[in-house]
Design a protein around this motif. Structure first.
Motif, PDB file in Angstrom:
ATOM      1  N   LEU A  12       0.823  -1.211   0.000  1.00  0.00           N
ATOM      2  CA  LEU A  12       0.000   0.000   0.000  1.00  0.00           C
ATOM      3  C   LEU A  12       0.858   1.263   0.000  1.00  0.00           C
ATOM      4  O   LEU A  12       0.465   2.275  -0.599  1.00  0.00           O
ATOM      5  CB  LEU A  12      -0.965  -0.012   1.183  1.00  0.00           C
ATOM      6  CG  LEU A  12      -2.032  -1.106   1.105  1.00  0.00           C
ATOM      7  CD1 LEU A  12      -2.882  -1.110   2.359  1.00  0.00           C
ATOM      8  CD2 LEU A  12      -2.879  -0.965  -0.140  1.00  0.00           C
ATOM      9  N   ARG A  15       1.650   1.626  -3.613  1.00  0.00           N
ATOM     10  CA  ARG A  15       0.463   2.076  -4.355  1.00  0.00           C
ATOM     11  C   ARG A  15       0.134   3.538  -4.050  1.00  0.00           C
ATOM     12  O   ARG A  15      -0.430   4.224  -4.891  1.00  0.00           O
ATOM     13  CB  ARG A  15      -0.747   1.198  -4.035  1.00  0.00           C
ATOM     14  CG  ARG A  15      -0.657  -0.164  -4.690  1.00  0.00           C
ATOM     15  CD  ARG A  15      -1.906  -0.975  -4.502  1.00  0.00           C
ATOM     16  NE  ARG A  15      -3.027  -0.342  -5.185  1.00  0.00           N
ATOM     17  CZ  ARG A  15      -4.302  -0.538  -4.841  1.00  0.00           C
ATOM     18  NH1 ARG A  15      -4.613  -1.338  -3.840  1.00  0.00           N
ATOM     19  NH2 ARG A  15      -5.265   0.056  -5.491  1.00  0.00           N
ATOM     20  N   SER A  16       0.470   3.994  -2.857  1.00  0.00           N
ATOM     21  CA  SER A  16       0.244   5.394  -2.503  1.00  0.00           C
ATOM     22  C   SER A  16       1.179   6.315  -3.284  1.00  0.00           C
ATOM     23  O   SER A  16       0.817   7.443  -3.607  1.00  0.00           O
ATOM     24  CB  SER A  16       0.468   5.598  -0.998  1.00  0.00           C
ATOM     25  OG  SER A  16      -0.469   4.874  -0.240  1.00  0.00           O
ATOM     26  N   ASP A  48      -6.864  -0.072   1.288  1.00  0.00           N
ATOM     27  CA  ASP A  48      -6.677  -0.804   0.033  1.00  0.00           C
ATOM     28  C   ASP A  48      -7.866  -0.574  -0.901  1.00  0.00           C
ATOM     29  O   ASP A  48      -7.696  -0.315  -2.090  1.00  0.00           O
ATOM     30  CB  ASP A  48      -6.497  -2.291   0.336  1.00  0.00           C
ATOM     31  CG  ASP A  48      -5.933  -3.085  -0.820  1.00  0.00           C
ATOM     32  OD1 ASP A  48      -5.525  -2.504  -1.846  1.00  0.00           O
ATOM     33  OD2 ASP A  48      -5.886  -4.317  -0.700  1.00  0.00           O
TER      34      ASP A  48
END
Length: 87
Positions: A12, A15-16, A48
């Motif tokens: 995550l 992904r951030s 998520d």
């Protein structure tokens, strides 16, 4: 197979950082750096799901231009509060 929390946090965090628009890269990376370590499994799952949303939608929610959907409202409010934005 259930993903270990530490693996989910790393995924995550990445992904951030790697979003579609630079503004969301900056906002979400700073939020993730400040909060991912303290998130439990439920909060990580909610984050998520939020990251699966479109960046343009996320940006309008976080900046308060458009109300976030109820399933994301609390987390969007937390992200916006991290930056002193109003929702």
């Amino acid at each position: 197979m259930i993903e270990p929390l530490e693996t989910a946090r790393k995924r995550l965090a990445m992904r951030s950082m790697r979003r579609g628009i630079k503004e969301m890269d900056l906002i979400l990376t700073a939020f993730a750096d400040a909060h991912l370590e303290d998130m439990d499994a439920e909060a990580i799952a909610a984050y998520d799901r939020l990251l699966s949303e479109n960046d343009q939608d996320l940006y309008t929610w976080v900046t308060g231009q458009v109300a976030a959907p109820s399933e994301h409202a609390a987390l969007v409010k937390q992200i916006a509060g991290h930056f002193g934005a109003s929702t």
